[in-house]
Design an enzyme around this catalytic site. Structure first.
Site, PDB file in Angstrom:
ATOM      1  N   GLY A 216       0.813  -1.196   0.000  1.00 48.83           N
ATOM      2  CA  GLY A 216       0.000   0.000   0.000  1.00 48.83           C
ATOM      3  C   GLY A 216       0.849   1.249   0.000  1.00 48.83           C
TER       4      GLY A 216
ATOM      5  N   ASP B 105      -7.361   7.161   7.822  1.00 51.06           N
ATOM      6  CA  ASP B 105      -7.596   6.345   6.632  1.00 51.06           C
ATOM      7  C   ASP B 105      -8.591   5.234   6.964  1.00 51.06           C
ATOM      8  OD1 ASP B 105      -7.399   5.512   4.030  1.00 51.06           O
ATOM      9  OD2 ASP B 105      -5.517   4.417   4.292  1.00 51.06           O
TER      10      ASP B 105
END
Length: 747
Positions: free
Chosen positions: A426, A542
């Site tokens: 990621g 997030d």
């Protein structure tokens, strides 16, 4: 005596084997077991051939081992096998001789024996190089033809008047003749011309013979005409050579490599594929400089060419991978003209010795300097990342459950960061599965680059995160600080993410809406803990379904704090670069770059929409007005058309009060003004209240019953599951399988 029909009946070869294997099977290539027999009698059976189906490449390569007269002999079908050659891609077998003899009792010519090969799709072809059609007789004309006699046909005539005309070793037409055959023959038949017979002169040549046989194994003898010696050897059988190849319907190497990824036979890394020169198919050879069995993994090994002394006299041979090099001893050099080692000037010896001494001192000095530099760099990284602060706090605060790992420990735990250990990638780093001391499974995250300010705060943040102990938050086990970019070590969570449960590979589980609601409630409890009880508060930054992990009991675990920040205490800390995931980002954050706890609330509202609609937050295809899930939902709420965006499995399965309650809560979370949004505590409380609506008024299930329903009888703690009237299957373990390689931590 009336002659029989000119055409001899089709003689079937005893090579039944060849031809029982009409086609190779298409299963994936499997490496033979070491327990497979590789010897039958004195014949070595090399792979791809094997004794037994499971020990050969395909059924077409199967060899049977039979005992005859107390001796083990290999057979291809009913034909005895003499030997196998991988190098030349041939096999030698014993082949029967066709005879045409005068019967003194009946006064007629009798035919006996068999010749021919059956099996259009066999892996075998008669070798046109090694075999010749051979006819022996004092007055004989024999024909060899293909299947129907309409294609290839040839003949050979042998005549002689007296035995004195014959010469041993000569097969030129007098008493013996030979002719070549074309490539690609997988079948033939033999016939004798009735006009050529020995019925009148059988006194010294009663029989004629015809057979396709190995040319190198035949040496004509005059005795073959006045005796039956030629038909007595090996019970009337002679060697014949068969070319073999991996055919399987494949015509070339190019086709095999393109279309047969699972059945391609050339398994050795150092092998090459070559097209068969006798019929369709391909063969495998070891690359130049290698030898061995190309049909086995690692079967081709480097050849030590130096064993054959390829270098000139006085030269030194150096074996290399796939080849060799020649050099001369010290004080001599290799002459390109004479290809010999000639004396060299004595200066070379001095230069060589001086160079070696210099290299030794230089290498030793460089190693010492590099080691000191590396230690210094590690100490500097340790200081920058707050390592000293961590050690002081660990000494002063007893019971601080936090481990500072060395770089060497994490390298060992991940097998030097092997690609097979990667379980997630990621924007904030790459995550590896590892095993640290005490055989504990962990997830090791190699973070992306961070700036100088973040390096200074890293140690303090690690202290805070390490002290978070909540059942719905992934626990931070420790970190590594002696590298340029710090590495984090989390507990390993095995069962994937909420995203996979709603949209991804676990979507087919069709779990109940009440279970999804429970997972959302647990995630809200975890975020509420970060916002309200951590000191100082932590903003996740997030929040998304991909960052809500599911443990072995399918309890929600909030993860990935790569975008998280401490609740800012001044204006400089309050402004940060925009980060997060499209579709979940707070519009107010995009305008101000100010990350607040209400930014997490907005993202959590998108998660509620995913549960209600079963759709992803952002679609890159389709009409532009329908790409954003939040916009579509808010428009539907405004037009009082909620039913248009709900998932089909939600409609009619839950009470309208529950659906409207969750939709209204999601709408409040998605308010454009952060101040108007509820807090995570209010969200958690409201979800707890709404969960009760999903239960029948007469059904109450405790925590143990939920765990048994979800995990097929295994008890859990800290989670609940509600009875549901949705009509979906009960939450058995078969509905929620384990997923040992979930992509998580790094999104």
């Amino acid at each position: 005596m009336q002659p029989r029909s000119r055409e001899m009946r089709i003689l079937q070869v005893g090579l039944g084997l060849l031809l029982l294997f009409a086609a190779q099977d298409g299963h994936a290539i499997a490496v033979p077991s070491p327990q497979c027999r590789r010897q039958c009698g004195d014949v070595e059976i090399e792979y791809p051939f094997g004794i037994g189906m499971s020990c050969s490449l395909t059924a077409a390569f199967n060899i049977s081992c039979k005992v005859q007269g107390g001796i083990s002999k290999p057979f291809i079908g009913t034909v005895e096998l003499l030997n196998i050659s991988l190098t030349h891609a041939t096999v030698r077998v014993l082949h029967r001789i066709a005879t045409y003899c005068y019967n003194t009792s009946s006064g007629r010519m009798d035919r006996s024996g068999v010749a021919g090969l059956n099996g259009r799709d066999s892996i075998y072809r008669f070798s046109a190089i090694d075999n010749k059609f051979t006819v022996i007789g004092h007055n004989a004309l024999a024909y060899i033809s293909d299947r129907n006699g309409t294609g290839y046909q040839s003949g050979c005539v042998s005549t002689c008047s007296t035995l004195s005309d014959l010469t041993d070793g000569s097969c030129s037409g007098i008493g013996c003749c030979q002719t070549a055959i074309p490539r690609g023959m997988d079948y033939y038949r033999v016939s004798f011309d009735d006009r050529f017979n020995t019925s009148q002169v059988w006194t010294f040549s009663r029989c004629s013979y015809a057979v396709l046989m190995e040319a190198a194994a035949f040496n004509f003898r005059t005795m073959y005409l006045n005796t039956t010696r030629f038909n007595d050897t090996n019970a009337g059988r002679v060697p014949v050579v068969l070319d073999w190849a991996v055919r399987n319907g494949t015509k070339s190497c190019e086709v095999a490599k393109r279309n047969e990824a699972g059945t391609y036979a050339c398994l050795s890394n150092n092998s090459v594929c070559v097209d068969s020169t006798n019929g369709p198919g391909y063969l495998c050879n070891c690359s130049q400089g290698y030898e061995g069995n190309p049909y086995l993994p690692h079967g081709c090994q480097d050849v030590n060419e130096c064993n054959n002394s390829p270098c000139p006299s006085g030269g030194v041979c150096h074996n290399t991978i796939g080849g060799y090099q020649c050099s001369c001893r010290a004080g001599r050099k290799l002459s390109k003209q004479s290809k010999t080692c000639i004396p060299d000037a004595g200066l070379i010896i001095g230069v060589t010795i001086g160079f070696l001494v210099l290299m030794i001192f230089s290498s030793s000095g460089c190693m010492i300097l590099q080691r000191r530099k590396l230690n210094k760099v590690k100490q500097e990284h340790f200081r920058q990342h707050g390592g000293l602060l961590l050690f002081e706090r660990m000494k002063s605060e007893k019971g601080l459950a936090f481990t500072v790992f060395t770089e060497a420990e994490l390298i060992q735990a991940t097998n030097n960061y092997d690609k097979s250990r990667i379980i997630g990638k990621g924007g904030h780093g790459t995550v590896y599965k590892g095993i640290v001391k005490d055989n504990m499974h962990v997830a090791i995250k190699r973070c992306a680059l961070i700036d100088e300010r973040q390096k200074k705060e890293f140690g303090q943040e690690m202290l805070i995160l390490s002290q978070i102990n909540h059942k719905n938050i992934v626990k931070l086990v420790g970190c590594c600080l002696e590298v340029e970019v710090p590495m984090l070590v989390y507990e390993f969570i095995p069962n994937g993410t909420l995203f996979e449960l709603i949209h991804g590979k676990n979507q087919a589980l069709q779990i109940s809406f009440s279970t999804l609601l429970r997972i959302a409630h647990e995630a809200a409890e975890g975020l509420n803990f970060l916002h309200s009880y951590a000191s100082p508060p932590i903003i996740h930054g997030d929040v998304k379904t991909a960052n809500i992990l599911l443990d072995d009991k399918y309890m929600a675990k909030v993860s990935d704090f790569g975008a998280s920040v401490l609740d800012p205490s001044d204006e400089e800390q309050y402004v940060t670069m925009v980060q997060g995931t499209c579709g979940y980002l707070d519009p107010e954050y995009l305008q101000t770059c100010q990350l607040t706890d209400k930014s997490d609330v907005y993202s959590f509202g998108v998660i509620l929409l995913e549960i209600l609609t079963g759709q992803v937050p952002l679609k890159l295809d389709g009409p532009e007005k329908r790409r954003n899930l939040s916009s579509n939902f808010l428009l539907a709420m405004k037009e009082n058309n909620l039913d248009a965006v709900l998932a089909s499995h939600v409609k009619g399965q839950e009470s309208i009060e529950l659906i409207k309650g969750i939709a209204e809560l999601a709408r409040q979370c998605l308010d454009m003004c952060g101040n108007n949004r509820p807090s995570m505590k209010e969200i958690a409380d409201e979800l707890g209240r709404l969960r009760k609506l999903s239960l029948h008024p007469w059904i109450q299930l405790n925590t143990e019953m939920e765990s048994e329903s979800l995990l097929d009888g295994r008890s859990t703690t800290g989670s609940e599951i509600e009875a549901t009237t949705t009509g979906y299957p009960s939450q058995e373990g078969a509905d929620l399988p384990m997923n040992p390689r979930s992509s998580y931590y790094a999104r």
